[in-house]
Design an enzyme around this catalytic site. Sequence first.
Site, PDB file in Angstrom:
ATOM      1  N   HIS B  79      18.237  -1.817 -20.168  1.00  0.00           N
ATOM      2  CA  HIS B  79      17.853  -0.750 -21.099  1.00  0.00           C
ATOM      3  C   HIS B  79      16.658   0.023 -20.528  1.00  0.00           C
ATOM      4  O   HIS B  79      16.670   1.250 -20.471  1.00  0.00           O
ATOM      5  CB  HIS B  79      17.513  -1.334 -22.465  1.00  0.00           C
ATOM      6  CG  HIS B  79      16.788  -0.392 -23.385  1.00  0.00           C
ATOM      7  ND1 HIS B  79      17.395   0.696 -23.960  1.00  0.00           N
ATOM      8  CD2 HIS B  79      15.486  -0.338 -23.790  1.00  0.00           C
ATOM      9  CE1 HIS B  79      16.512   1.356 -24.699  1.00  0.00           C
ATOM     10  NE2 HIS B  79      15.333   0.761 -24.598  1.00  0.00           N
ATOM     11  N   ASP B 108      17.592  31.091  -7.080  1.00  0.00           N
ATOM     12  CA  ASP B 108      18.146  29.733  -7.132  1.00  0.00           C
ATOM     13  C   ASP B 108      17.032  28.792  -6.701  1.00  0.00           C
ATOM     14  O   ASP B 108      15.904  29.229  -6.480  1.00  0.00           O
ATOM     15  CB  ASP B 108      19.355  29.589  -6.183  1.00  0.00           C
ATOM     16  CG  ASP B 108      20.277  28.449  -6.623  1.00  0.00           C
ATOM     17  OD1 ASP B 108      19.769  27.339  -6.867  1.00  0.00           O
ATOM     18  OD2 ASP B 108      21.501  28.666  -6.726  1.00  0.00           O
ATOM     19  N   TRP B 144      12.178  -4.607 -16.714  1.00  0.00           N
ATOM     20  CA  TRP B 144      12.281  -3.398 -15.882  1.00  0.00           C
ATOM     21  C   TRP B 144      11.151  -3.359 -14.860  1.00  0.00           C
ATOM     22  O   TRP B 144      11.222  -2.624 -13.879  1.00  0.00           O
ATOM     23  CB  TRP B 144      12.288  -2.129 -16.738  1.00  0.00           C
ATOM     24  CG  TRP B 144      10.943  -1.572 -17.085  1.00  0.00           C
ATOM     25  CD1 TRP B 144      10.165  -1.947 -18.134  1.00  0.00           C
ATOM     26  CD2 TRP B 144      10.215  -0.557 -16.383  1.00  0.00           C
ATOM     27  NE1 TRP B 144       9.001  -1.229 -18.125  1.00  0.00           N
ATOM     28  CE2 TRP B 144       8.993  -0.374 -17.066  1.00  0.00           C
ATOM     29  CE3 TRP B 144      10.458   0.218 -15.252  1.00  0.00           C
ATOM     30  CZ2 TRP B 144       8.032   0.552 -16.648  1.00  0.00           C
ATOM     31  CZ3 TRP B 144       9.492   1.134 -14.851  1.00  0.00           C
ATOM     32  CH2 TRP B 144       8.301   1.287 -15.543  1.00  0.00           C
ATOM     33  N   SER B 172      16.885  10.212  -4.530  1.00  0.00           N
ATOM     34  CA  SER B 172      17.285  11.360  -5.339  1.00  0.00           C
ATOM     35  C   SER B 172      16.067  12.040  -5.965  1.00  0.00           C
ATOM     36  O   SER B 172      15.929  13.261  -5.914  1.00  0.00           O
ATOM     37  CB  SER B 172      18.252  10.889  -6.422  1.00  0.00           C
ATOM     38  OG  SER B 172      18.377  11.858  -7.420  1.00  0.00           O
ATOM     39  N   SER B 173      15.166  11.227  -6.543  1.00  0.00           N
ATOM     40  CA  SER B 173      13.989  11.810  -7.190  1.00  0.00           C
ATOM     41  C   SER B 173      13.103  12.524  -6.179  1.00  0.00           C
ATOM     42  O   SER B 173      12.564  13.594  -6.467  1.00  0.00           O
ATOM     43  CB  SER B 173      13.136  10.735  -7.850  1.00  0.00           C
ATOM     44  OG  SER B 173      13.832  10.115  -8.847  1.00  0.00           O
ATOM     45  N   HIS B 256       2.150   3.428 -13.056  1.00  0.00           N
ATOM     46  CA  HIS B 256       1.369   4.239 -13.974  1.00  0.00           C
ATOM     47  C   HIS B 256       1.599   5.733 -13.779  1.00  0.00           C
ATOM     48  O   HIS B 256       1.878   6.436 -14.738  1.00  0.00           O
ATOM     49  CB  HIS B 256      -0.105   3.866 -14.049  1.00  0.00           C
ATOM     50  CG  HIS B 256      -0.634   4.346 -15.361  1.00  0.00           C
ATOM     51  ND1 HIS B 256      -0.356   3.712 -16.543  1.00  0.00           N
ATOM     52  CD2 HIS B 256      -1.267   5.478 -15.694  1.00  0.00           C
ATOM     53  CE1 HIS B 256      -0.834   4.426 -17.537  1.00  0.00           C
ATOM     54  NE2 HIS B 256      -1.399   5.507 -17.053  1.00  0.00           N
ATOM     55  N   GLU B 258       4.196   6.921 -12.768  1.00  0.00           N
ATOM     56  CA  GLU B 258       5.566   7.094 -13.259  1.00  0.00           C
ATOM     57  C   GLU B 258       5.598   7.415 -14.758  1.00  0.00           C
ATOM     58  O   GLU B 258       6.382   8.256 -15.198  1.00  0.00           O
ATOM     59  CB  GLU B 258       6.378   5.823 -12.962  1.00  0.00           C
ATOM     60  CG  GLU B 258       7.704   5.708 -13.693  1.00  0.00           C
ATOM     61  CD  GLU B 258       8.750   6.704 -13.212  1.00  0.00           C
ATOM     62  OE1 GLU B 258       8.553   7.287 -12.130  1.00  0.00           O
ATOM     63  OE2 GLU B 258       9.751   6.898 -13.923  1.00  0.00           O
ATOM     64  N   TYR B 260       3.470   9.036 -16.369  1.00  0.00           N
ATOM     65  CA  TYR B 260       3.090  10.444 -16.533  1.00  0.00           C
ATOM     66  C   TYR B 260       4.175  11.370 -16.021  1.00  0.00           C
ATOM     67  O   TYR B 260       4.330  12.483 -16.531  1.00  0.00           O
ATOM     68  CB  TYR B 260       1.744  10.722 -15.869  1.00  0.00           C
ATOM     69  CG  TYR B 260       0.631  10.015 -16.601  1.00  0.00           C
ATOM     70  CD1 TYR B 260       0.415  10.294 -17.942  1.00  0.00           C
ATOM     71  CD2 TYR B 260      -0.146   9.051 -16.000  1.00  0.00           C
ATOM     72  CE1 TYR B 260      -0.554   9.623 -18.657  1.00  0.00           C
ATOM     73  CE2 TYR B 260      -1.119   8.375 -16.703  1.00  0.00           C
ATOM     74  CZ  TYR B 260      -1.326   8.667 -18.035  1.00  0.00           C
ATOM     75  OH  TYR B 260      -2.267   7.992 -18.742  1.00  0.00           O
ATOM     76  N   SER B 271       4.496  23.259 -24.744  1.00  0.00           N
ATOM     77  CA  SER B 271       3.619  24.425 -24.588  1.00  0.00           C
ATOM     78  C   SER B 271       4.410  25.721 -24.538  1.00  0.00           C
ATOM     79  O   SER B 271       3.844  26.802 -24.695  1.00  0.00           O
ATOM     80  CB  SER B 271       2.786  24.295 -23.316  1.00  0.00           C
ATOM     81  OG  SER B 271       2.031  23.118 -23.353  1.00  0.00           O
ATOM     82  N   HIS B 305      -4.861  -1.530 -15.506  1.00  0.00           N
ATOM     83  CA  HIS B 305      -4.944  -1.808 -16.946  1.00  0.00           C
ATOM     84  C   HIS B 305      -3.658  -2.452 -17.458  1.00  0.00           C
ATOM     85  O   HIS B 305      -3.625  -2.932 -18.581  1.00  0.00           O
ATOM     86  CB  HIS B 305      -5.322  -0.554 -17.752  1.00  0.00           C
ATOM     87  CG  HIS B 305      -4.300   0.530 -17.770  1.00  0.00           C
ATOM     88  ND1 HIS B 305      -4.603   1.851 -17.861  1.00  0.00           N
ATOM     89  CD2 HIS B 305      -2.947   0.490 -17.706  1.00  0.00           C
ATOM     90  CE1 HIS B 305      -3.501   2.568 -17.870  1.00  0.00           C
ATOM     91  NE2 HIS B 305      -2.491   1.767 -17.776  1.00  0.00           N
ATOM     92  N   HIS B 306      -2.615  -2.460 -16.623  1.00  0.00           N
ATOM     93  CA  HIS B 306      -1.406  -3.207 -16.982  1.00  0.00           C
ATOM     94  C   HIS B 306      -1.569  -4.685 -16.649  1.00  0.00           C
ATOM     95  O   HIS B 306      -0.687  -5.485 -16.914  1.00  0.00           O
ATOM     96  CB  HIS B 306      -0.197  -2.662 -16.223  1.00  0.00           C
ATOM     97  CG  HIS B 306       0.125  -1.239 -16.559  1.00  0.00           C
ATOM     98  ND1 HIS B 306       0.984  -0.882 -17.556  1.00  0.00           N
ATOM     99  CD2 HIS B 306      -0.320  -0.080 -16.028  1.00  0.00           C
ATOM    100  CE1 HIS B 306       1.065   0.440 -17.636  1.00  0.00           C
ATOM    101  NE2 HIS B 306       0.283   0.952 -16.717  1.00  0.00           N
ATOM    102  N   THR B 331      -6.133  14.585 -22.313  1.00  0.00           N
ATOM    103  CA  THR B 331      -5.032  14.542 -23.269  1.00  0.00           C
ATOM    104  C   THR B 331      -5.479  15.133 -24.600  1.00  0.00           C
ATOM    105  O   THR B 331      -4.739  15.869 -25.254  1.00  0.00           O
ATOM    106  CB  THR B 331      -4.540  13.094 -23.465  1.00  0.00           C
ATOM    107  OG1 THR B 331      -4.379  12.509 -22.173  1.00  0.00           O
ATOM    108  CG2 THR B 331      -3.223  13.062 -24.187  1.00  0.00           C
ATOM    109  N   LYS B 334      -5.391  18.824 -24.539  1.00  0.00           N
ATOM    110  CA  LYS B 334      -4.052  19.366 -24.738  1.00  0.00           C
ATOM    111  C   LYS B 334      -3.670  19.347 -26.222  1.00  0.00           C
ATOM    112  O   LYS B 334      -3.170  20.331 -26.754  1.00  0.00           O
ATOM    113  CB  LYS B 334      -3.024  18.576 -23.927  1.00  0.00           C
ATOM    114  CG  LYS B 334      -3.321  18.605 -22.441  1.00  0.00           C
ATOM    115  CD  LYS B 334      -2.150  18.153 -21.611  1.00  0.00           C
ATOM    116  CE  LYS B 334      -1.061  19.176 -21.610  1.00  0.00           C
ATOM    117  NZ  LYS B 334      -1.379  20.363 -20.824  1.00  0.00           N
ATOM    118  N   ARG B 453       7.132  -9.910 -26.583  1.00  0.00           N
ATOM    119  CA  ARG B 453       8.265  -9.062 -26.236  1.00  0.00           C
ATOM    120  C   ARG B 453       9.243  -9.853 -25.381  1.00  0.00           C
ATOM    121  O   ARG B 453       8.934 -10.937 -24.900  1.00  0.00           O
ATOM    122  CB  ARG B 453       7.790  -7.798 -25.504  1.00  0.00           C
ATOM    123  CG  ARG B 453       7.055  -8.060 -24.222  1.00  0.00           C
ATOM    124  CD  ARG B 453       6.352  -6.822 -23.694  1.00  0.00           C
ATOM    125  NE  ARG B 453       7.304  -5.923 -23.050  1.00  0.00           N
ATOM    126  CZ  ARG B 453       6.984  -5.096 -22.046  1.00  0.00           C
ATOM    127  NH1 ARG B 453       5.737  -5.061 -21.586  1.00  0.00           N
ATOM    128  NH2 ARG B 453       7.879  -4.309 -21.507  1.00  0.00           N
TER     129      ARG B 453
END
Lengths: 190, 527
Positions: B79, B108, B144, B172-173, B256, B258, B260, B271, B305-306, B331, B334, B453
């Site tokens: 998932h 293009d 994951w 790909s990314s 991390h 990722e 963002y 926006s 921090h993870h 943040t 924004k 979890r």
Amino acid sequence: MADKDDKNPLDSSRRTMIRTGLVAGGMFGFGFAMVPIYNVFCKVTGLNGKTDPNPYKYDAEKAQVDTSRTIKVQFVATKNTAMSWDFKPTVTEIKVHPGQVGELDFIARNPTDARMIGQAIPSVTPFQATNFLHKVECFCFTTQTLEAGEEKVMPLRIIVDQALPRHITKLTLSYTLFDVTSMGERTLAS
Amino acid sequence: MTAVTDTSHHEDHHHGPAKGLMRWVLTTNHKDIGSMYLWFSFAMFLTGGAMAMVIRAELFQPGLQIIEPAFFNQMTTMHGLIMVFGAVMPAFVGLANWMIPMMIGAPDMALPRMNNWSFWILPFAALMLISTLFMEGGGPNFGWTFYAPLSTDFSPPSTTFFIFAIHMLGISSIMGAINIIATILNLRAPGMTMMKMPLFVWTWLITAYLLIAVMPVLAGAVTMMLMDIHFGTSFFNAGGGGDPVLFQHIFWFFGHPEVYIMILPSFGIVSAILPTFARKPLFGYTSMVYAVASIAFLSFIVWAHHMFTVGIPLVGELFFMYATMLIAVPTGVKVFNWVSTMFRGSMTFETPMLFSIAFVVLFTIGGFSGLMLSIAPADFQYHDTYFVVAHFHYVLVPGAIFAIFAAAYYWLPKWTGHMYDETLGKTHFWLSFIGMNLTFFPMHFIGLAGMPRRIPDYALQFADFNMIASIGGFMFGATQFLFLFIVIKCIRGGEKVGDNPWETDGLEWSVPSPAPYHTFTTPPDVK
């Protein structure tokens, strides 16, 4: 194209592609470079509790015993999941003065009917004490090979450094024993 | 300034798309590729969503009812992987493909053939990833985040396929990101200076830089896993002199930024939408650009921090704690800018606006729970509980997913030439909004109460909130078929719209609706 008037956008796109591609390639390399960076960082700071894989050069004349304080050193023996050996220290705790050599034995027995190779990985807590616990003699410097059913007494000699911060009065030296039969015999020391 | 020469033109100079299946296989058209990305992403959204339904069904009541714990672990893992790499990221790339050239007046993407390649890698990578579920030993079951040694010493044999799938998704990314950077830097219309670009373009430019910086690090991490599993190295094996904690450092150095990557394009979408429906220009454009850049920079120095509970020293805990809290500043800039944009505006509440306002409110809630998690001493209590699950679903579902829905509704008239069904759109919004909050809000409470979890069973005191979460989850899941129906209905027909149905600014609204196959073959004049 927005700011370079005479350039063909295809050329500038190709240049951007090459540059960004190089950045991506460089970052792939950086991922691998994190391995030595991490190891050096941890070695200097002792952050992950990994002790020096080399025997400590013991100098009897310099080693002044600091009798003003006594440090408790505790020993923990753990086996990694797949390891079938019996593995334990003869005593779980000794008291030493900084600078004094502490001695004890660890006992390993291979109860299986096959020759196996084990590697003990030491770790010290608290982490701030990592670089102050020296091992003069340790079974963890190399792999240990035990024949089927063999039992081995493995000596360990440690010295707590005189420079150990005074607020630390108790150390734990923990060994985790891994089955490295498939990797063969080797020595971690450099 | 010369007009862009379209060197990818076919010899016969036809301007419409080719016919049949090969149109989609061989296309280099940014609109075709954008559509394929979006459809692929939606298919993955339903696939990953089906797995979430399995998870919520198992957690409906305490005890093991429906699936084995081993399969439950595969479901949570897949998932996460499918939603991150299959649904959210391709959806944003699809939107970038469709909108960036039209927003900056380019004919293009800069590298159209690579564009085709970056898309067509995806279905194969996803297929390979999903096929692991049917292999002996099952699919990936280590979460994951695939921490070693769980993902190396104790992983199923299919892990090798998982590794190659990650490699392909990463390639790909990276290619997609390179293409986007090349397009934005080189193909802007004359007069379209950097500080005139719509924020969606800005946020994607910064996201693309994040992608080329961290996707290769992820590729490195899985390559090390591959070598540990098959070639006898010991990157993460302590027995051979490696260190499992190193894996977490490498992973989160990728992980991390990722997160963002999955939120910055949302900032751009919101926006664009808020000013349109508040009928006021965006408040603080320049500060928005700098805020996004600051968030991107900070994302590189907060990864540990993870890992507060792995045993990093006090100095490290403090550094990563304060650095993480610092992210709240840009943040906050924004969020305040969005609120100021709406303040005293002539607001109307069409579906894209509803999703955007929900984004601002709910993403802020997710941001606040993130601030709670950033407090190192408190994190020891929250770590690996449902509070974390609640936090990241609050930033990803109403953050990334709601923004993608908002973007789809906002630009559907441009893509199809038809207005979507507003009543159904609003129904979709409200059902999603209620379902989403019903699912994830109770998770805060059960997490604070200590429910871990990634477990298929739980203590009885968590039963009520879990049942509420499951009901909300089923509601949210079922609602998404309504979205599919709305999109198909809109493609097939509906009220015809003019060039600029929302009466707003932007180059994409200066071309006809539906957008012709080729737009801006002659660059527009940007004032």
